[in-house]
Design a protein around this motif. Structure first.
Motif, PDB file in Angstrom:
ATOM      1  N   ASN A   1       0.836  -1.309  -0.045  1.00 17.90           N
ATOM      2  CA  ASN A   1      -0.099  -0.109   0.055  1.00 17.90           C
ATOM      3  C   ASN A   1       0.797   1.070   0.066  1.00 17.90           C
ATOM      4  O   ASN A   1       0.509   2.336   0.789  1.00 17.90           O
ATOM      5  N   LEU A   2       2.048   1.291  -1.019  1.00 18.64           N
ATOM      6  CA  LEU A   2       2.857   2.216  -1.064  1.00 18.64           C
ATOM      7  C   LEU A   2       2.780   2.648  -2.479  1.00 18.64           C
ATOM      8  O   LEU A   2       2.674   1.874  -3.206  1.00 18.64           O
ATOM      9  N   SER A   3       2.963   3.837  -2.749  1.00 21.50           N
ATOM     10  CA  SER A   3       3.294   4.358  -4.407  1.00 21.50           C
ATOM     11  C   SER A   3       4.482   3.528  -4.780  1.00 21.50           C
ATOM     12  O   SER A   3       5.501   3.352  -4.302  1.00 21.50           O
ATOM     13  N   VAL A   4       4.637   3.575  -6.105  1.00 21.79           N
ATOM     14  CA  VAL A   4       5.678   2.936  -6.611  1.00 21.79           C
ATOM     15  C   VAL A   4       6.898   3.935  -6.731  1.00 21.79           C
ATOM     16  O   VAL A   4       7.876   3.466  -6.570  1.00 21.79           O
ATOM     17  N   SER A   5       6.669   5.241  -6.669  1.00 25.12           N
ATOM     18  CA  SER A   5       7.794   6.133  -6.524  1.00 25.12           C
ATOM     19  C   SER A   5       8.382   5.804  -4.828  1.00 25.12           C
ATOM     20  O   SER A   5       9.636   5.971  -4.720  1.00 25.12           O
TER      21      SER A   5
END
Length: 107
Positions: free
Chosen positions: A51-55
């Motif tokens: 649940n983290l952004s790719v960046s």
């Protein structure tokens, strides 16, 4: 196996239920262990899992904060390594800290 009476049926059903529940947990644990160790994720799948952004994941990879595998320009993650990484950040409860202190004082 001895025959049982009608009055014993509820007790026998409870025993059967408990044994089935135990077997189900064992089967799930075994199947999850096999799947988790073999699951290889790309960055998008890791992003969804954590649940983290790719960046954010790229940033953590560049700072070597997250377990990663690299092949050429592509990066991959093992599901079980990510789950261990998450668990490594667990904060102990007051009771766990107290129990740790008591164990150390006994030594």
């Amino acid at each position: 196996m001895k025959p049982f009476t009608f009055d014993q049926i509820p007790l026998m059903m409870n025993k059967i239920h408990d044994k089935l529940e135990h077997l189900e947990k064992l089967i799930l644990r075994i199947s999850n262990t096999k799947e988790d160790k073999e699951d290889i994720l790309n960055i998008e799948e890791a992003s969804k899992l954590l649940n983290l952004s790719v960046s954010t994941i790229y940033s953590k990879v560049s700072r070597r904060e997250i377990p990663v595998n690299k092949q050429g320009k592509r990066i991959y993650f093992y599901r079980h390594e990510l789950m261990q990484w998450i668990k490594s950040g667990r904060i102990k409860t007051y009771l766990e800290i107290k129990n740790d202190i008591e164990k150390r004082s006994k030594i």
